[in-house]
Write a protein that holds these residues in place. Structure first.
Motif, PDB file in Angstrom:
ATOM      1  N   THR A   1       5.786  -2.024  14.462  1.00  0.00           N
ATOM      2  CA  THR A   1       6.510  -3.269  15.238  1.00  0.00           C
ATOM      3  C   THR A   1       5.839  -4.524  14.748  1.00  0.00           C
ATOM      4  OG1 THR A   1       6.805  -1.772  17.194  1.00  0.00           O
ATOM      5  CG2 THR A   1       6.993  -4.093  17.444  1.00  0.00           C
ATOM      6  N   ILE A   2       6.522  -5.503  14.551  1.00  0.00           N
ATOM      7  CA  ILE A   2       6.078  -7.038  14.001  1.00  0.00           C
ATOM      8  C   ILE A   2       5.753  -7.634  15.423  1.00  0.00           C
ATOM      9  CG2 ILE A   2       6.754  -9.092  13.217  1.00  0.00           C
ATOM     10  CD1 ILE A   2       8.780  -7.711  11.160  1.00  0.00           C
ATOM     11  N   ILE A   3       4.543  -8.119  15.378  1.00  0.00           N
ATOM     12  CA  ILE A   3       4.034  -8.832  16.401  1.00  0.00           C
ATOM     13  C   ILE A   3       4.456 -10.268  16.422  1.00  0.00           C
ATOM     14  CG2 ILE A   3       2.008  -9.523  17.697  1.00  0.00           C
ATOM     15  CD1 ILE A   3       0.595  -7.170  16.459  1.00  0.00           C
ATOM     16  N   GLY A   4       5.052 -10.890  17.492  1.00  0.00           N
ATOM     17  CA  GLY A   4       5.567 -12.278  17.519  1.00  0.00           C
ATOM     18  C   GLY A   4       6.721 -12.342  16.820  1.00  0.00           C
ATOM     19  N   SER A   5       7.418 -13.791  16.287  1.00  0.00           N
ATOM     20  CA  SER A   5       8.510 -13.709  15.755  1.00  0.00           C
ATOM     21  C   SER A   5       8.672 -13.117  14.098  1.00  0.00           C
ATOM     22  CB  SER A   5       9.073 -15.429  15.866  1.00  0.00           C
ATOM     23  OG  SER A   5       9.937 -15.760  15.016  1.00  0.00           O
ATOM     24  N   LEU A  51       2.189 -11.868   8.463  1.00  0.00           N
ATOM     25  CA  LEU A  51       3.072 -10.945   9.093  1.00  0.00           C
ATOM     26  C   LEU A  51       1.808  -9.978  10.053  1.00  0.00           C
ATOM     27  CD1 LEU A  51       5.952 -10.336   9.754  1.00  0.00           C
ATOM     28  CD2 LEU A  51       5.837  -8.588   7.933  1.00  0.00           C
ATOM     29  N   LEU A  52       2.154 -10.060  10.937  1.00  0.00           N
ATOM     30  CA  LEU A  52       1.281  -9.193  11.854  1.00  0.00           C
ATOM     31  C   LEU A  52       1.986  -7.849  12.406  1.00  0.00           C
ATOM     32  CD1 LEU A  52      -0.575 -11.845  14.151  1.00  0.00           C
ATOM     33  CD2 LEU A  52      -1.277 -10.932  11.894  1.00  0.00           C
ATOM     34  N   ILE A  53       1.520  -6.705  12.150  1.00  0.00           N
ATOM     35  CA  ILE A  53       2.102  -5.670  12.311  1.00  0.00           C
ATOM     36  C   ILE A  53       1.338  -4.697  13.153  1.00  0.00           C
ATOM     37  CG2 ILE A  53       3.187  -3.468  11.448  1.00  0.00           C
ATOM     38  CD1 ILE A  53       3.748  -4.799   8.877  1.00  0.00           C
ATOM     39  N   ASP A  54       1.916  -4.297  14.180  1.00  0.00           N
ATOM     40  CA  ASP A  54       1.224  -3.069  15.185  1.00  0.00           C
ATOM     41  C   ASP A  54       1.571  -1.830  14.737  1.00  0.00           C
ATOM     42  OD1 ASP A  54      -0.388  -2.416  17.686  1.00  0.00           O
ATOM     43  OD2 ASP A  54       1.632  -1.745  18.268  1.00  0.00           O
ATOM     44  N   LEU A  55       0.648  -0.860  14.984  1.00  0.00           N
ATOM     45  CA  LEU A  55       0.983   0.569  14.677  1.00  0.00           C
ATOM     46  C   LEU A  55       0.740   1.296  15.707  1.00  0.00           C
ATOM     47  CD1 LEU A  55      -0.467   1.210  11.067  1.00  0.00           C
ATOM     48  CD2 LEU A  55       1.951   0.728  11.617  1.00  0.00           C
ATOM     49  N   MET A  56       1.886   2.081  16.370  1.00  0.00           N
ATOM     50  CA  MET A  56       1.584   3.143  17.449  1.00  0.00           C
ATOM     51  C   MET A  56       1.779   4.608  16.986  1.00  0.00           C
ATOM     52  SD  MET A  56       3.297   3.014  21.265  1.00  0.00           S
ATOM     53  CE  MET A  56       2.403   4.232  22.621  1.00  0.00           C
ATOM     54  N   ASN A  57       0.847   5.473  17.527  1.00  0.00           N
ATOM     55  CA  ASN A  57       1.118   6.541  17.191  1.00  0.00           C
ATOM     56  C   ASN A  57       1.754   7.621  18.457  1.00  0.00           C
ATOM     57  OD1 ASN A  57       0.808   9.599  16.508  1.00  0.00           O
ATOM     58  ND2 ASN A  57      -1.465   9.352  16.116  1.00  0.00           N
ATOM     59  N   LYS A  58       2.986   7.841  18.018  1.00  0.00           N
ATOM     60  CA  LYS A  58       3.822   8.447  19.028  1.00  0.00           C
ATOM     61  C   LYS A  58       3.919  10.105  18.796  1.00  0.00           C
ATOM     62  CE  LYS A  58       6.535   4.379  20.277  1.00  0.00           C
ATOM     63  NZ  LYS A  58       7.923   4.165  20.607  1.00  0.00           N
ATOM     64  N   PRO A 105      -3.973  -5.792  14.551  1.00  0.00           N
ATOM     65  CA  PRO A 105      -2.703  -5.547  13.874  1.00  0.00           C
ATOM     66  C   PRO A 105      -3.029  -5.708  12.310  1.00  0.00           C
ATOM     67  CG  PRO A 105      -2.670  -7.525  15.262  1.00  0.00           C
ATOM     68  CD  PRO A 105      -4.326  -6.767  15.207  1.00  0.00           C
ATOM     69  N   VAL A 106      -2.207  -4.840  11.583  1.00  0.00           N
ATOM     70  CA  VAL A 106      -2.427  -4.708  10.215  1.00  0.00           C
ATOM     71  C   VAL A 106      -1.638  -6.237   9.702  1.00  0.00           C
ATOM     72  CG1 VAL A 106      -1.748  -3.721   8.103  1.00  0.00           C
ATOM     73  CG2 VAL A 106      -1.748  -2.505  10.226  1.00  0.00           C
ATOM     74  N   GLU A 112      18.676 -12.064   6.476  1.00  0.00           N
ATOM     75  CA  GLU A 112      17.691 -11.247   6.738  1.00  0.00           C
ATOM     76  C   GLU A 112      17.445 -10.450   5.484  1.00  0.00           C
ATOM     77  OE1 GLU A 112      18.350  -8.279  10.440  1.00  0.00           O
ATOM     78  OE2 GLU A 112      19.160  -7.246   8.654  1.00  0.00           O
ATOM     79  N   TYR A 113      16.059 -10.120   5.460  1.00  0.00           N
ATOM     80  CA  TYR A 113      15.455  -9.588   4.443  1.00  0.00           C
ATOM     81  C   TYR A 113      14.685  -8.273   4.655  1.00  0.00           C
ATOM     82  CZ  TYR A 113      16.958 -13.463   1.618  1.00  0.00           C
ATOM     83  OH  TYR A 113      17.626 -14.662   1.063  1.00  0.00           O
ATOM     84  N   THR A 114      14.819  -7.312   4.026  1.00  0.00           N
ATOM     85  CA  THR A 114      14.119  -5.920   4.384  1.00  0.00           C
ATOM     86  C   THR A 114      12.597  -5.806   3.618  1.00  0.00           C
ATOM     87  OG1 THR A 114      16.063  -4.677   4.871  1.00  0.00           O
ATOM     88  CG2 THR A 114      14.364  -3.513   4.304  1.00  0.00           C
ATOM     89  N   LEU A 115      11.835  -5.300   4.295  1.00  0.00           N
ATOM     90  CA  LEU A 115      10.616  -5.006   3.856  1.00  0.00           C
ATOM     91  C   LEU A 115      10.164  -3.568   3.993  1.00  0.00           C
ATOM     92  CD1 LEU A 115       8.354  -8.020   5.052  1.00  0.00           C
ATOM     93  CD2 LEU A 115       9.175  -7.734   2.440  1.00  0.00           C
TER      94      LEU A 115
END
Length: 328
Positions: free
Chosen positions: A51-55, A66-73, A143-144, A158-161
Motif C-alpha cells: 500500500t502506498i503511504i500518503g498521497s 514513494l513510501l510503500i507499506d507491506l503487510m503479510n496477510k 516503509p520501503v 495515471e501511471y502503473t508501477l
C-alpha cells in the motif's frame, strides 16, 4: 543420531503474471531424504500486500520518494496427518512439530524492487530494497522507500508501477532426537523461495503550462515602444488571476513590467501589452526578455510558470526618421 541441526534450502520460483496482483501458491516438494518421521503436512503461505503511504499524486518534473507499506496477510490453511505418533517421544515430537509448522506463513528475507514501463515518463532511481522479515498479520517495520523521477514533459494522468517481491518461507519441519522426558529435540527445516508482484498506481497532476506563441511590435533604439506578447495555456488545468511579469536587461528597460491576463483555461490565448524602452546604444538585433506568469490553480495555490523568452526586435533610427520623424 546425536544432536543435529540441519538447515536445507529448496528454492522454488513461483512466477506470477505481470500486471494484476499475483496470489502466491504453495505445493508439496518431494523430499528424497528423511531424517525422521514427518507427522503433519501443513498448508498455507505468506501473502504480501503493498500500500502506498500518503498521497499518490505528484507534480511533473519532480524527484519524489514513494513510501510503500507491506503487510503479510498469509493464512495457516490447515494440516493433515502423515504419521500417527505412538511412543511418548513420538507424541512429544509431533506436538513440537505442529507448533513450529505455524511459521509457514512468515515471509523471510524479503527483497523488493520497483520498475516502470520503458516508455513511461516515470523513472525509478532506487535499486532493490531489503525489507527484512514479516510475520503473518504484521506490517514491515518501516516503509520501503523508492525515489522516482517524473519527467517534466509527462502528461497528466495515471501511471502503473510494478512491485516485485521475493522471499523465503518455511515449507516443512521434522523433529529428530526427541526426548519427552528431558523436553529436548533437534529439528530439520525445509524452505522455499516465493515471488509475488503487484501493480501500484501513481498520478501525475494536471497543471497549467504556458508558451509564447508570438510577439508583435518592435523597438527603435533610443525610444519607447509597445510590445504585445501572446501566451497560450498548453496545460490541462485552468489558471486564474494570471499575471505576466517581464524582466528586461540592458539595453532594454521598462517601468511597466506587469500585465494582467485574468483567467486562462486549457487552450486559451491571452495578449499582454508592455511599454518598453530601448537604449540609444542598442544595436540592430533580436533581444530576449525573461517572462514569467504568476497564477492561481483551482485550489487557490500560487504557482509560477517556467521562465519564457519573449523575442523583441530592436533597430536603429533610419535616415528619414531622423530627418522627418517618419516611422516605418
Amino acid at each position: 543420531m546425536k544432536k543435529l541441526m540441519s538447515l536445507l534450502f529448496i528454492l522454488i520460483t513461483i512466477l506470477g503474471a505481470a500486471g494484476a496482483f499475483n496470489t502466491p501458491q504453495t505445493y508439496n516438494v518431494p523430499r528424497s531424504f528423511e531424517f525422521s518421521k514427518n507427522y503433519y503436512n501443513v498448508y498455507g503461505s505468506p501473502d504480501l500486500k503493498a500500500t502506498i503511504i500518503g498521497s499518490n499524486e505528484f507534480e511533473r518534473g519532480q524527484i519524489v520518494t514513494l513510501l510503500i507499506d507491506l503487510m503479510n496477510k498469509g493464512e495457516f490453511l490447515g494440516f493433515d496427518t502423515e504419521n500417527t505418533p505412538s511412543t511418548q517421544d513420538d507424541i512429544y515430537a509431533a506436538q513440537t512439530e505442529i507448533k513450529l509448522e505455524d511459521k509457514i506463513v512468515d515471509a523471510i528475507g524479503i527483497s523488493a524492487s520497483l520498475s516502470a514501463d520503458p516508455e513511461s515518463p516515470i523513472e525509478v532511481k532506487s535499486i532493490s530494497q531489503q525489507v527484512g522479515s514479516i510475520k503473518s498479520g504484521q506490517n514491515s517495520l518501516s516503509p520501503v522507500k523508492f525515489d522516482l523521477k517524473i519527467d517534466k514533459l509527462a502528461k497528466a494522468g495515471e501511471y502503473t508501477l510494478r512491485l516485485d517481491l521475493a522471499y523465503d518461507h518455511q515449507q516443512n519441519v521434522q523433529i529428530i532426537d526427541s526426548n519427552a522426558t528431558s523436553q529436548t529435540y533437534d529439528a530439520n527445516y525445509w524452505y522455499e523461495m516465493m515471488k509475488q508482484n503487484q501493480t501500484l498506481k501513481i498520478i501525475v497532476k494536471k497543471h497549467a503550462e504556458f508558451e509564447i506563441i508570438r510577439t508583435n511590435g518592435s523597438l527603435v533604439a533610443g525610444n519607447d515602444g509597445i510590445i504585445e506578447v501572446t501566451f497560450k495555456n498548453t496545460g490541462e488545468e485552468e489558471a486564474r488571476d494570471v499575471k505576466a511579469i517581464i524582466t528586461p536587461s540592458d539595453p532594454i528597460s521598462t517601468s511597466d513590467d506587469k500585465a494582467y491576463l485574468n483567467k486562462m483555461g486549457p487552450g486559451d490565448v491571452a495578449v499582454a501589452t508592455f511599454k518598453i524602452n530601448a537604449d540609444s546604444k542598442a544595436v540592430n538585433k533580436t533581444y530576449s526578455i525573461d517572462t514569467v506568469l504568476r497564477y492561481q490553480n483551482p485550489e487557490g495555490d500560487i504557482k509560477y510558470s517556467d521562465i519564457l523568452q519573449a523575442p523583441v526586435v530592436v533597430r536603429k533610427v533610419g535616415l528619414f526618421e531622423r530627418l522627418f520623424g517618419w516611422h516605418f
